[in-house]
Design a protein around this motif. Structure first.
Motif, PDB file in Angstrom:
ATOM      1  N   ASP A  68     -28.215  -4.800 -21.689  1.00  0.00           N
ATOM      2  CA  ASP A  68     -28.808  -5.473 -20.542  1.00  0.00           C
ATOM      3  C   ASP A  68     -29.639  -4.534 -19.666  1.00  0.00           C
ATOM      4  O   ASP A  68     -29.346  -3.345 -19.540  1.00  0.00           O
ATOM      5  N   CYS A  93     -34.437  -7.464 -22.739  1.00  0.00           N
ATOM      6  CA  CYS A  93     -35.364  -8.489 -22.264  1.00  0.00           C
ATOM      7  C   CYS A  93     -35.400  -8.488 -20.742  1.00  0.00           C
ATOM      8  O   CYS A  93     -34.379  -8.258 -20.086  1.00  0.00           O
ATOM      9  N   ASN A 125     -31.722 -11.387 -20.030  1.00  0.00           N
ATOM     10  CA  ASN A 125     -30.909 -10.679 -21.020  1.00  0.00           C
ATOM     11  C   ASN A 125     -30.286 -11.623 -22.044  1.00  0.00           C
ATOM     12  O   ASN A 125     -30.019 -11.224 -23.183  1.00  0.00           O
ATOM     13  N   LEU A 182     -32.210 -12.269 -25.610  1.00  0.00           N
ATOM     14  CA  LEU A 182     -32.428 -11.228 -26.612  1.00  0.00           C
ATOM     15  C   LEU A 182     -32.324 -11.808 -28.023  1.00  0.00           C
ATOM     16  O   LEU A 182     -31.392 -12.551 -28.333  1.00  0.00           O
ATOM     17  N   GLU A 183     -33.282 -11.436 -28.884  1.00  0.00           N
ATOM     18  CA  GLU A 183     -33.331 -11.929 -30.260  1.00  0.00           C
ATOM     19  C   GLU A 183     -33.315 -10.756 -31.236  1.00  0.00           C
ATOM     20  O   GLU A 183     -33.649  -9.620 -30.860  1.00  0.00           O
ATOM     21  N   THR A 222     -23.749  -7.667 -25.200  1.00  0.00           N
ATOM     22  CA  THR A 222     -24.681  -8.295 -26.127  1.00  0.00           C
ATOM     23  C   THR A 222     -23.966  -9.256 -27.080  1.00  0.00           C
ATOM     24  O   THR A 222     -24.543 -10.253 -27.512  1.00  0.00           O
ATOM     25  N   PRO A 278     -27.582 -13.691 -27.014  1.00  0.00           N
ATOM     26  CA  PRO A 278     -27.956 -12.405 -27.623  1.00  0.00           C
ATOM     27  C   PRO A 278     -27.055 -11.961 -28.776  1.00  0.00           C
ATOM     28  O   PRO A 278     -27.295 -10.916 -29.366  1.00  0.00           O
TER      29      PRO A 278
END
Length: 292
Positions: free
Chosen positions: A9, A59, A112, A115-116, A135, A141
């Motif tokens: 993050d 992100c 956050n 996220l990919e 995550t 994410p």
């Protein structure tokens, strides 16, 4: 020097240092400061300041806060690999710090959560991945975190993982999390997280139990220092004496200090050196407001 990719993050920390007695329904004096934060970003910044080449995958939103955080990361020596999520806000964490340094955190993770897997840059053969446990703890994410772990194994990278926080970890499921992170080379829980992951009531016993499954386990024990478990070996180091102003980010600092020492030590890292490096950086961070 082995390159590091940190996945985690990025956030703005709003640190509220409270003074005086609790006053429900009324006013309470406080000192309020805004700083860069986020568990992944904290570790990345500390590593960069210690001379470790590091990329940060994450992100941010399309807002002014993102520009400030990008500039701060670059100034610290971090190579940002941050995707801007249109229409999203950059993450914000409000840290309420009581006199004595203990804190409660209110988190709005914002971008956050978007996220990919494609947001994680390629991992260098023989490099290192540090994955913030946050995550994995949210459906958004999670695929990116699992993809990064799989890519690290394929590339022959070492992997460190910080479990992040007990309550979301409990909701996520201990068995599920342990299965997700089975490939971790270095596990970096605090005492409460280690006990939750093992069912032990003693953090040292928990470290031993986790070391059955991971090559290195380093458990931070707050005022009691930290313990290193690897195989049947167990090393304890005391915390460094310091004035505690704010414990926000102490775990991230411990992780970064230990990792920097571990990554530069070669095949046979010295547990005492690694623990002391982590504890020294944590002591430096808690002497002032903010995570870094």
């Amino acid at each position: 020097m082995r390159p590091v990719v940190v996945v985690g993050d990025v956030a703005t920390d709003v640190v509220v240092a409270l003074t005086g007695d609790p006053a429900p329904g009324s006013d309470r004096p406080a000192s309020i400061r805004t700083r860069g934060g986020g568990a992944g970003a904290n570790v990345a910044v500390h590593l960069a300041r210690l001379g470790i080449p590091v990329q940060l995958a994450g992100c941010v939103g399309d807002d002014a806060a993102a520009s400030v955080l990008r500039a701060e990361l670059a100034a610290a020596g971090v190579q940002p690999a941050l995707r801007t999520v249109a229409g999203a806000a950059t993450g914000v964490v409000v840290s309420l710090v009581e006199p004595g340094g203990q804190r409660s955190m209110l988190a709005d993770r914002g971008a956050n959560l978007e996220l990919e897997p494609g947001d994680v840059p390629p991992l260098s053969q023989g490099g290192h991945l540090h994955l913030s446990g946050y995550t994995l703890l949210d459906p958004g994410p999670r695929a990116a975190g699992l993809g990064a772990l799989a890519a690290a194994v394929t590339a022959g990278c070492t992997v460190s993982v910080d479990p992040a926080s007990t309550e979301p970890l409990r909701r996520y499921g201990v068995d599920r999390w342990l299965a997700d992170t089975a490939a971790a080379t270095v596990l970096l829980p605090n005492a409460d997280e280690a006990c939750l992951l093992t069912g032990c009531t003693d953090a040292v016993d928990a470290a031993r139990a986790l070391a059955v499954h991971h090559p290195v386990v380093a458990v931070s024990l707050g005022a009691e220092g930290a313990v290193w478990a690897a195989g049947t070996a167990l090393v304890h180091r005391p915390a460094q004496a310091t004035e505690v102003v704010d414990t926000t980010g102490a775990g991230d600092a411990f992780a970064a200090g230990l990792l920097a020492a571990w990554l530069t030590a070669g095949r046979e890292p010295d547990p005492v050196t690694a623990l002391d490096a982590g504890l020294a950086l944590a002591a430096e961070v808690v002497r002032r407001p903010g995570a870094r």
